[in-house]
Design a protein around this motif. Sequence first.
Motif, PDB file in Angstrom:
ATOM      1  N   ILE A 250      12.124  32.803  40.096  1.00  0.00           N
ATOM      2  CA  ILE A 250      11.121  33.089  41.150  1.00  0.00           C
ATOM      3  C   ILE A 250      11.400  34.665  41.737  1.00  0.00           C
ATOM      4  O   ILE A 250      12.374  34.836  42.169  1.00  0.00           O
ATOM      5  CB  ILE A 250      11.517  32.010  42.536  1.00  0.00           C
ATOM      6  CG1 ILE A 250      10.887  30.727  41.778  1.00  0.00           C
ATOM      7  CG2 ILE A 250      10.399  32.319  43.613  1.00  0.00           C
ATOM      8  CD1 ILE A 250      11.166  29.684  43.035  1.00  0.00           C
ATOM      9  N   SER A 251      10.466  35.415  41.078  1.00  0.00           N
ATOM     10  CA  SER A 251      10.876  36.723  41.256  1.00  0.00           C
ATOM     11  C   SER A 251      10.467  37.419  42.659  1.00  0.00           C
ATOM     12  O   SER A 251      11.113  38.362  43.124  1.00  0.00           O
ATOM     13  CB  SER A 251       9.994  37.637  40.193  1.00  0.00           C
ATOM     14  OG  SER A 251      10.453  37.244  38.886  1.00  0.00           O
ATOM     15  N   PHE A 252       9.593  36.869  43.319  1.00  0.00           N
ATOM     16  CA  PHE A 252       9.013  37.300  44.497  1.00  0.00           C
ATOM     17  C   PHE A 252       9.365  36.549  45.930  1.00  0.00           C
ATOM     18  O   PHE A 252       9.462  35.317  45.505  1.00  0.00           O
ATOM     19  CB  PHE A 252       7.562  37.478  44.609  1.00  0.00           C
ATOM     20  CG  PHE A 252       6.889  38.450  43.601  1.00  0.00           C
ATOM     21  CD1 PHE A 252       6.936  39.676  43.712  1.00  0.00           C
ATOM     22  CD2 PHE A 252       6.426  37.968  42.271  1.00  0.00           C
ATOM     23  CE1 PHE A 252       6.779  40.600  42.705  1.00  0.00           C
ATOM     24  CE2 PHE A 252       6.044  38.713  41.497  1.00  0.00           C
ATOM     25  CZ  PHE A 252       6.100  40.187  41.462  1.00  0.00           C
ATOM     26  N   ASP A 253       9.589  36.949  46.840  1.00  0.00           N
ATOM     27  CA  ASP A 253       9.933  36.107  48.064  1.00  0.00           C
ATOM     28  C   ASP A 253       8.776  35.636  48.768  1.00  0.00           C
ATOM     29  O   ASP A 253       8.430  35.631  49.741  1.00  0.00           O
ATOM     30  CB  ASP A 253      10.505  37.262  49.206  1.00  0.00           C
ATOM     31  CG  ASP A 253      11.397  36.485  50.115  1.00  0.00           C
ATOM     32  OD1 ASP A 253      11.725  35.346  49.933  1.00  0.00           O
ATOM     33  OD2 ASP A 253      11.627  37.204  51.168  1.00  0.00           O
ATOM     34  N   PHE A 254       8.077  34.422  48.048  1.00  0.00           N
ATOM     35  CA  PHE A 254       7.199  33.614  48.497  1.00  0.00           C
ATOM     36  C   PHE A 254       7.996  32.726  49.346  1.00  0.00           C
ATOM     37  O   PHE A 254       9.096  32.077  49.005  1.00  0.00           O
ATOM     38  CB  PHE A 254       6.424  32.789  47.601  1.00  0.00           C
ATOM     39  CG  PHE A 254       5.533  33.626  46.658  1.00  0.00           C
ATOM     40  CD1 PHE A 254       4.470  34.239  47.028  1.00  0.00           C
ATOM     41  CD2 PHE A 254       5.791  33.873  45.153  1.00  0.00           C
ATOM     42  CE1 PHE A 254       3.609  34.890  46.232  1.00  0.00           C
ATOM     43  CE2 PHE A 254       5.131  34.492  44.470  1.00  0.00           C
ATOM     44  CZ  PHE A 254       3.948  35.121  44.723  1.00  0.00           C
ATOM     45  N   SER A 255       7.055  32.108  50.267  1.00  0.00           N
ATOM     46  CA  SER A 255       7.546  30.852  50.829  1.00  0.00           C
ATOM     47  C   SER A 255       7.262  29.748  50.009  1.00  0.00           C
ATOM     48  O   SER A 255       6.473  29.943  49.173  1.00  0.00           O
ATOM     49  CB  SER A 255       6.958  30.680  52.350  1.00  0.00           C
ATOM     50  OG  SER A 255       5.410  30.303  51.884  1.00  0.00           O
TER      51      SER A 255
ATOM     52  N   ALA B 207      11.219  30.563  48.828  1.00  0.00           N
ATOM     53  CA  ALA B 207      11.574  29.945  47.665  1.00  0.00           C
ATOM     54  C   ALA B 207      12.999  30.586  46.886  1.00  0.00           C
ATOM     55  O   ALA B 207      13.533  29.851  46.008  1.00  0.00           O
ATOM     56  CB  ALA B 207      10.534  30.071  46.639  1.00  0.00           C
ATOM     57  N   THR B 208      13.073  31.964  47.201  1.00  0.00           N
ATOM     58  CA  THR B 208      14.324  32.512  46.306  1.00  0.00           C
ATOM     59  C   THR B 208      15.719  32.076  47.002  1.00  0.00           C
ATOM     60  O   THR B 208      16.802  32.243  46.322  1.00  0.00           O
ATOM     61  CB  THR B 208      14.233  33.940  46.405  1.00  0.00           C
ATOM     62  OG1 THR B 208      14.101  34.479  47.878  1.00  0.00           O
ATOM     63  CG2 THR B 208      12.910  34.524  45.865  1.00  0.00           C
ATOM     64  N   ALA B 209      15.755  31.673  48.203  1.00  0.00           N
ATOM     65  CA  ALA B 209      16.816  31.141  48.900  1.00  0.00           C
ATOM     66  C   ALA B 209      17.470  29.846  48.772  1.00  0.00           C
ATOM     67  O   ALA B 209      18.181  29.161  49.367  1.00  0.00           O
ATOM     68  CB  ALA B 209      16.881  31.252  50.445  1.00  0.00           C
ATOM     69  N   LEU B 210      16.531  28.727  47.822  1.00  0.00           N
ATOM     70  CA  LEU B 210      16.736  27.577  47.347  1.00  0.00           C
ATOM     71  C   LEU B 210      18.121  27.457  46.527  1.00  0.00           C
ATOM     72  O   LEU B 210      18.276  27.984  45.381  1.00  0.00           O
ATOM     73  CB  LEU B 210      15.542  26.902  47.150  1.00  0.00           C
ATOM     74  CG  LEU B 210      14.403  27.033  48.164  1.00  0.00           C
ATOM     75  CD1 LEU B 210      13.335  26.327  47.463  1.00  0.00           C
ATOM     76  CD2 LEU B 210      14.766  26.416  49.542  1.00  0.00           C
ATOM     77  N   SER B 211      18.609  26.029  46.431  1.00  0.00           N
ATOM     78  CA  SER B 211      19.490  25.536  45.565  1.00  0.00           C
ATOM     79  C   SER B 211      18.601  25.403  43.968  1.00  0.00           C
ATOM     80  O   SER B 211      17.380  25.323  44.158  1.00  0.00           O
ATOM     81  CB  SER B 211      20.344  24.391  46.004  1.00  0.00           C
ATOM     82  OG  SER B 211      19.325  23.367  45.875  1.00  0.00           O
TER      83      SER B 211
ATOM     84  N   ARG C  74      14.525  24.263  43.923  1.00  0.00           N
ATOM     85  CA  ARG C  74      13.892  25.032  43.228  1.00  0.00           C
ATOM     86  C   ARG C  74      13.155  23.925  42.362  1.00  0.00           C
ATOM     87  O   ARG C  74      11.864  24.092  42.000  1.00  0.00           O
ATOM     88  CB  ARG C  74      14.379  26.050  42.410  1.00  0.00           C
ATOM     89  CG  ARG C  74      14.851  27.101  43.325  1.00  0.00           C
ATOM     90  CD  ARG C  74      15.285  28.496  42.502  1.00  0.00           C
ATOM     91  NE  ARG C  74      15.778  29.412  43.365  1.00  0.00           N
ATOM     92  CZ  ARG C  74      15.775  30.905  43.092  1.00  0.00           C
ATOM     93  NH1 ARG C  74      15.691  30.970  41.733  1.00  0.00           N
ATOM     94  NH2 ARG C  74      16.397  31.381  43.905  1.00  0.00           N
ATOM     95  N   GLN C  75      13.821  22.842  41.637  1.00  0.00           N
ATOM     96  CA  GLN C  75      13.312  22.167  40.813  1.00  0.00           C
ATOM     97  C   GLN C  75      12.091  21.278  41.496  1.00  0.00           C
ATOM     98  O   GLN C  75      10.994  20.926  40.713  1.00  0.00           O
ATOM     99  CB  GLN C  75      14.225  21.060  39.890  1.00  0.00           C
ATOM    100  CG  GLN C  75      13.799  20.456  38.986  1.00  0.00           C
ATOM    101  CD  GLN C  75      13.667  21.362  37.680  1.00  0.00           C
ATOM    102  OE1 GLN C  75      13.731  22.536  37.493  1.00  0.00           O
ATOM    103  NE2 GLN C  75      12.868  20.948  36.731  1.00  0.00           N
TER     104      GLN C  75
END
Length: 194
Positions: free
Chosen positions: A54-59, A103-107, A111-112
């Motif tokens: 996930i490249s962008f800091d999306f929620s 979404a970038t801060a998830l385990s 993320r799965q």
Amino acid sequence: LGPNGAGKTTLLQLVLGWLKPRSGVVRLHSKPLSAYTRREMGQTMSLVPQSEHISFDFSVVDYVLLGRAPYLAPLEQPSQADEIIALEAIETVGISHLAYRSATALSGGERQLVLLARALAQQPKLLLLDEPTSHLDLSNKALLISLLKRLNHQGVSVLFTTHEPEVASQLADHMVLMRKGKVMGAGDAESVFD
């Protein structure tokens, strides 16, 4: 079902139309894949990849909303109805508490589940999953298995790859056993296991 390198992901890529078969035709609902537009394909099937950066800091909500793209015109913003569908998908996979986190801060396991929610937001008739349990702990693996069974009972066809016989035995009605790019056995799950 098969070990790493058996050709499972290649098979999914053929089903998605990303690869062309050397011979024969891949059909969906008795029509060759080439008869479908990309939009129709996106409204018919969705993919949960083994992993995705996930490249962008999306929620999480914004990322799951990407699953609504096959229903939107180019540059069209998602509607409130699309947001409701995304939030329902997030709730379905059990991550409502993460909806507004980055979404970038998830385990890896979280993320799965976000990838699964995005795929469900597409409202697919065919759900493709590539090694869907590979990043999940035992409780999330059990949640995923239960969810996939429920989706199948609701009329969603599920095609997944795995190297875990225990996962295949809990989910599969039909099975293709692969090794080194070859089909070693295919048929109902019980007979293939035997």
